[in-house]
Design a protein around this motif. Structure first.
Motif, PDB file in Angstrom:
ATOM      1  N   LEU A 250       0.878  -1.089   0.216  1.00 11.77           N
ATOM      2  CA  LEU A 250      -0.007   0.041  -0.055  1.00 11.77           C
ATOM      3  C   LEU A 250       0.900   1.323   0.011  1.00 11.77           C
ATOM      4  O   LEU A 250       1.719   1.418   0.927  1.00 11.77           O
ATOM      5  CB  LEU A 250      -0.997  -0.071   1.412  1.00 11.77           C
TER       6      LEU A 250
ATOM      7  N   ASP B 240       0.882   5.096  -0.213  1.00 13.24           N
ATOM      8  CA  ASP B 240      -0.170   6.511   0.033  1.00 13.24           C
ATOM      9  C   ASP B 240       0.581   7.320   1.170  1.00 13.24           C
ATOM     10  O   ASP B 240       1.068   6.939   2.004  1.00 13.24           O
ATOM     11  CB  ASP B 240      -1.503   6.197   0.627  1.00 13.24           C
TER      12      ASP B 240
ATOM     13  N   PHE C 288      -4.654   7.498   6.481  1.00 11.96           N
ATOM     14  CA  PHE C 288      -5.552   6.932   5.593  1.00 11.96           C
ATOM     15  C   PHE C 288      -4.906   5.479   5.326  1.00 11.96           C
ATOM     16  O   PHE C 288      -5.513   4.340   5.394  1.00 11.96           O
ATOM     17  CB  PHE C 288      -5.802   7.373   4.332  1.00 11.96           C
ATOM     18  N   SER C 289      -3.731   5.408   5.116  1.00  9.96           N
ATOM     19  CA  SER C 289      -2.916   4.200   5.047  1.00  9.96           C
ATOM     20  C   SER C 289      -3.128   3.086   5.881  1.00  9.96           C
ATOM     21  O   SER C 289      -3.050   2.045   5.781  1.00  9.96           O
ATOM     22  CB  SER C 289      -1.609   4.343   4.381  1.00  9.96           C
TER      23      SER C 289
ATOM     24  N   LEU D  25      -6.621   1.835   6.107  1.00 14.57           N
ATOM     25  CA  LEU D  25      -6.766   0.925   4.978  1.00 14.57           C
ATOM     26  C   LEU D  25      -6.185  -0.389   5.302  1.00 14.57           C
ATOM     27  O   LEU D  25      -6.538  -1.601   4.913  1.00 14.57           O
ATOM     28  CB  LEU D  25      -6.244   1.468   3.767  1.00 14.57           C
TER      29      LEU D  25
ATOM     30  N   SER E 211      -7.909  -2.638   7.764  1.00 12.01           N
ATOM     31  CA  SER E 211      -8.893  -3.301   7.143  1.00 12.01           C
ATOM     32  C   SER E 211      -8.547  -4.347   6.185  1.00 12.01           C
ATOM     33  O   SER E 211      -9.311  -5.367   6.319  1.00 12.01           O
ATOM     34  CB  SER E 211      -9.667  -2.402   6.436  1.00 12.01           C
ATOM     35  N   LEU E 212      -7.559  -4.204   5.660  1.00 16.62           N
ATOM     36  CA  LEU E 212      -6.961  -5.215   4.651  1.00 16.62           C
ATOM     37  C   LEU E 212      -6.553  -6.465   5.581  1.00 16.62           C
ATOM     38  O   LEU E 212      -6.509  -7.634   5.148  1.00 16.62           O
ATOM     39  CB  LEU E 212      -5.943  -4.827   3.806  1.00 16.62           C
TER      40      LEU E 212
ATOM     41  N   LYS F 153     -11.388   7.993  -5.021  1.00 15.09           N
ATOM     42  CA  LYS F 153     -11.434   8.146  -3.523  1.00 15.09           C
ATOM     43  C   LYS F 153     -12.950   8.863  -3.363  1.00 15.09           C
ATOM     44  O   LYS F 153     -13.134   9.737  -4.067  1.00 15.09           O
ATOM     45  CB  LYS F 153     -10.488   8.859  -2.573  1.00 15.09           C
TER      46      LYS F 153
ATOM     47  N   THR G  63     -14.036   1.772  -1.083  1.00 10.67           N
ATOM     48  CA  THR G  63     -14.217   1.098   0.226  1.00 10.67           C
ATOM     49  C   THR G  63     -13.342  -0.068   0.032  1.00 10.67           C
ATOM     50  O   THR G  63     -12.640  -0.334  -1.126  1.00 10.67           O
ATOM     51  CB  THR G  63     -15.457   0.409   0.394  1.00 10.67           C
ATOM     52  N   VAL G  64     -12.738  -0.863   1.082  1.00 12.43           N
ATOM     53  CA  VAL G  64     -12.010  -1.967   0.992  1.00 12.43           C
ATOM     54  C   VAL G  64     -12.677  -2.885  -0.043  1.00 12.43           C
ATOM     55  O   VAL G  64     -11.822  -3.600  -0.813  1.00 12.43           O
ATOM     56  CB  VAL G  64     -11.833  -2.605   2.362  1.00 12.43           C
TER      57      VAL G  64
ATOM     58  N   ILE H 129     -11.807  -2.014  -3.456  1.00 12.65           N
ATOM     59  CA  ILE H 129     -10.366  -2.189  -4.007  1.00 12.65           C
ATOM     60  C   ILE H 129     -10.132  -3.577  -4.033  1.00 12.65           C
ATOM     61  O   ILE H 129      -9.360  -4.021  -5.186  1.00 12.65           O
ATOM     62  CB  ILE H 129      -9.451  -1.647  -2.637  1.00 12.65           C
TER      63      ILE H 129
END
Length: 175
Positions: free
Chosen positions: A7, A9, A14-15, A18, A21-22, A102, A105-106, A109
């Protein structure tokens, strides 16, 4: 686990969200907040890369060919808050499998990584773009043609550089 995900960013908050979540969904995630950090990743080679288009004032489009050269088998999804047709076309020409605006959502992506071929079932937009959106798209295309050089873009558009800078500083208009 579905392989290593990188990832990239510059927005650390934000990163982090994210990546968390991933990871909760079973993905091994490495975060890089700059182009240099991304190219310096020494972990297992990524199979999926999420690349932000705006990396601290630099363009992710400049980093994309280097990523494709270093990890040719990795799928790249470009994520941006400043979506335009010109940058979407350029990103796909440079090897991105998808281009998302943007907020994504996950699920968006992850779905982008799954859809690597064209989708003829994609619905058409119900109405054409507004004049303001067409103007924004044109500015982005000419800016991309001049490698992000604002002065050269202003000369090509026969407008004052400061006027162009003010126009580019605004958020992209909705359709």
């Amino acid at each position: 686990m579905s392989g290593q995900m990188l990832l990239i960013d510059d927005d650390e908050a934000f990163s982090a969200v994210l990546a968390r979540s991933l990871t909760r969904r079973g993905h091994a995630v490495t975060v890089a907040n700059s182009a240099e950090a991304a190219l310096g990743v020494a972990d297992a080679p990524p199979t999926r890369i999420v690349l932000d288009l705006n990396l601290g004032g630099d363009s992710g489009l400049r980093l994309l060919p280097l990523l494709r050269q270093r990890w040719p088998d990795a799928a790249v999804v470009v994520l941006t808050g400043y979506a335009s047709i010109a940058t979407a076309v350029e990103a796909t020409k440079l090897g991105a499998v998808q281009y998302l605006a943007k907020p994504a959502t996950v699920d968006d992506i992850l779905a982008a990584f799954e859809q690597v071929s064209a989708n003829p079932e994609l619905p058409l937009a119900p109405q054409p773009m507004s004049l303001k959106r067409v103007t924004w798209e044109h500015l982005q295309r000419v800016l991309a043609e001049h490698d992000g050089n604002v002065s050269a873009t202003a000369r090509a558009l026969n407008m004052h550089r400061r006027t162009l800078q003010r126009m580019l500083a605004k958020k992209p208009v909705k359709n």
